[in-house]
Scaffold this active site. Structure first.
Site, PDB file in Angstrom:
ATOM      1  N   TRP A   1     -21.093 -25.356  24.353  1.00 43.13           N
ATOM      2  CA  TRP A   1     -20.803 -25.164  22.925  1.00 43.13           C
ATOM      3  C   TRP A   1     -19.963 -23.932  22.697  1.00 43.13           C
ATOM      4  O   TRP A   1     -18.989 -23.957  21.950  1.00 43.13           O
ATOM      5  CB  TRP A   1     -22.088 -25.132  22.100  1.00 43.13           C
TER       6      TRP A   1
ATOM      7  N   ASP B   1     -23.472 -18.909  16.309  1.00 41.73           N
ATOM      8  CA  ASP B   1     -23.774 -20.334  16.227  1.00 41.73           C
ATOM      9  C   ASP B   1     -25.259 -20.490  16.552  1.00 41.73           C
ATOM     10  O   ASP B   1     -25.672 -20.324  17.697  1.00 41.73           O
ATOM     11  CB  ASP B   1     -22.910 -21.096  17.247  1.00 41.73           C
TER      12      ASP B   1
ATOM     13  N   LYS C   1     -30.650 -30.324  14.208  1.00 41.60           N
ATOM     14  CA  LYS C   1     -31.594 -29.985  15.283  1.00 41.60           C
ATOM     15  C   LYS C   1     -32.879 -29.373  14.726  1.00 41.60           C
ATOM     16  O   LYS C   1     -33.961 -29.857  15.008  1.00 41.60           O
ATOM     17  CB  LYS C   1     -30.934 -29.069  16.302  1.00 41.60           C
TER      18      LYS C   1
HETATM   19  C1  LIG Z   1     -25.158 -29.567  18.524  1.00 39.80           C
HETATM   20  C2  LIG Z   1     -24.458 -28.262  18.577  1.00 39.80           C
HETATM   21  C3  LIG Z   1     -23.183 -28.078  18.023  1.00 39.80           C
HETATM   22  C4  LIG Z   1     -22.375 -29.199  17.423  1.00 39.80           C
HETATM   23  O1  LIG Z   1     -22.835 -29.541  16.195  1.00 39.80           O
HETATM   24  P1  LIG Z   1     -22.117 -30.677  15.306  1.00 39.80           P
HETATM   25  O2  LIG Z   1     -22.826 -30.496  13.996  1.00 39.80           O
HETATM   26  O3  LIG Z   1     -22.363 -31.970  15.979  1.00 39.80           O
HETATM   27  O4  LIG Z   1     -20.669 -30.354  15.217  1.00 39.80           O
HETATM   28  C5  LIG Z   1     -22.632 -26.811  18.081  1.00 39.80           C
HETATM   29  N1  LIG Z   1     -23.278 -25.790  18.652  1.00 39.80           N
HETATM   30  C6  LIG Z   1     -24.493 -25.940  19.204  1.00 39.80           C
HETATM   31  C7  LIG Z   1     -25.172 -24.763  19.836  1.00 39.80           C
HETATM   32  C8  LIG Z   1     -25.124 -27.181  19.184  1.00 39.80           C
HETATM   33  O5  LIG Z   1     -26.336 -27.332  19.735  1.00 39.80           O
END
Ligand SMILES: *Cc1c(COP(=O)(O)O)cnc(C)c1O
Length: 361
Positions: free
Chosen positions: A102, A172, A196
């Site tokens: 990511w 993030d 998540k």
């Molecule tokens: C799942 C995830 C993403 C991507 O998220 P989307 O909403 O599908 O764009 C980005 N960063 C992390 C750490 C993730 O777990």
């Protein structure tokens, strides 16, 4: 009705209580005679949901009025681009910590906009460990430092964050937001795809400090400028209404449990149950990352052979344990233990693992 043990890495399990509220309110939202899916985002009923979700978000995070909460579309992946578009000014350099797939994607997007400095990368060692704070090096005049608190695919999680002085810290937190206590006030911008730990897919939560908003570039497309959404209270265009509504319910669920302190306690017990088993049988349940880099949210492990992994996954699935297969880029097993996953399910998985080892050693 039989609910599965849902270990999906995202979209992921939601609290049953929240789903039941959604079910109860679906056909007639607050006496409107319509579902929330059918009402205007400019209605008083939705405005109340929107404001409550923003207030609760800040309350649970322990943040004051110098932060704005935004509910955007496009997923965390759009944030990978929006951040450099807004804050990586010409001639400046943005610093990134590269600790997994990511963060690597975030780096790739930033490079499309401007100069990137890698403050740390563990790519060469297949992302098996996180940096020590002293390993993180970046220019004192960097536009910002971007970190990923939890690497969902590799199974690592930062337990502390670097001090950056005047450099704004951006994080993030897609896969561990509100899973434990953090000093959220350390960050100039936090973002997370909701699917998540916070709600359903379709809404991305951005929490941004006001001094950061003021740094945003001029001349950006309207929808890609954070100020557009901040000024209009995330109602510039039609927001992801249903997602925001569920995020609000999840925040209420967190508050009802006693906030992040209580959530952290439960999450700690959950990960301890599985890591405890891995530490008891390290030659059978082999962790894929360094012990001090382990994630509480996504536990990654290998069994002694790929055949055994296949057999384990098939057996688990037949007993209602869903979503345990490791990401295709890593293989093996991944146990995702987001907030809404119950302790009881963790105990049952641990029992299954013990029994499987006994029968297949
Ligand atoms: C799942 C995830 C993403 C991507 O998220 P989307 O909403 O599908 O764009 C980005 N960063 C992390 C750490 C993730 O777990």
């Amino acid at each position: 009705m039989k609910r599965a043990f849902n270990f999906n890495p995202g979209p992921a399990v939601l609290p049953l209580e929240v789903l039941q509220i959604v079910q109860n309110e679906l056909l007639d939202f607050k006496g409107t005679g319509m579902s929330i899916l059918e009402i205007s985002h400019r209605s008083a009923e939705y405005e109340e949901v929107n404001n409550a979700a923003m207030t609760l978000m800040k309350e649970v995070m322990g943040l004051g009025d110098n932060y704005k909460v935004l509910f955007l579309g496009g997923g965390a992946s759009t944030q990978f681009a929006m951040i450099p578009m807004n804050f990586l000014h010409p001639g400046k350099t943005a610093a990134y910590i590269d600790i997994g797939s990511w963060s690597n994607k975030a780096v790739k997007e930033a490079r499309l906009v401007g100069n990137v400095h890698l403050a740390f990368s563990s790519k060469e060692i297949n992302y098996i460990r996180l940096p020590k704070m002293a390993d993180i090096k970046f220019p004192a005049d960097a536009a910002y430092l971007h970190v990923t608190s939890n690497e969902t695919i590799h199974g690592t999680q930062m337990s502390e964050f670097p001090s950056t002085n005047a450099v704004p810290l951006i994080c993030d937190m897609s896969s561990d937001i509100l899973s434990r206590q953090r000093n959220f006030g350390k960050f100039a911008l936090i973002y997370a795809g909701a699917q998540k730990n916070l709600g359903p897919a379709g809404v991305t939560v951005v929490v941004i400090r006001e001094d950061m908003l003021a740094k945003s570039k001029e001349g950006l497309p309207t929808m890609l400028n954070y100020n557009t959404h901040a000024k209009e209270n995330s109602l510039y265009n039609t927001p992801p209404v249903f997602g925001v509504y569920i995020v609000k319910l999840v925040l209420e669920w967190i508050k009802k449990q006693g906030g992040l302190q209580a959530v952290e306690q439960v999450n700690c017990a959950k990960k301890d149950r599985i890591y405890g088993l891995m530490d008891k049988y390290p030659d059978y349940f082999k962790g894929t990352v360094d012990k001090d880099s382990r994630s509480w949210m996504n536990i990654t492990l290998r069994l002694p052979s790929e055949d055994l992994e296949k057999k384990f996954l098939a057996e688990a699935k037949s007993k209602g344990f869903i979503g345990l297969k490791g990401h295709r880029s890593v293989g093996g097993i991944r146990v995702s233990l987001y907030n809404a996953f119950p302790m009881d399910g963790v105990n049952q998985l641990a029992e299954l693992m013990e029994a499987f080892r006994k029968a297949n050693s």
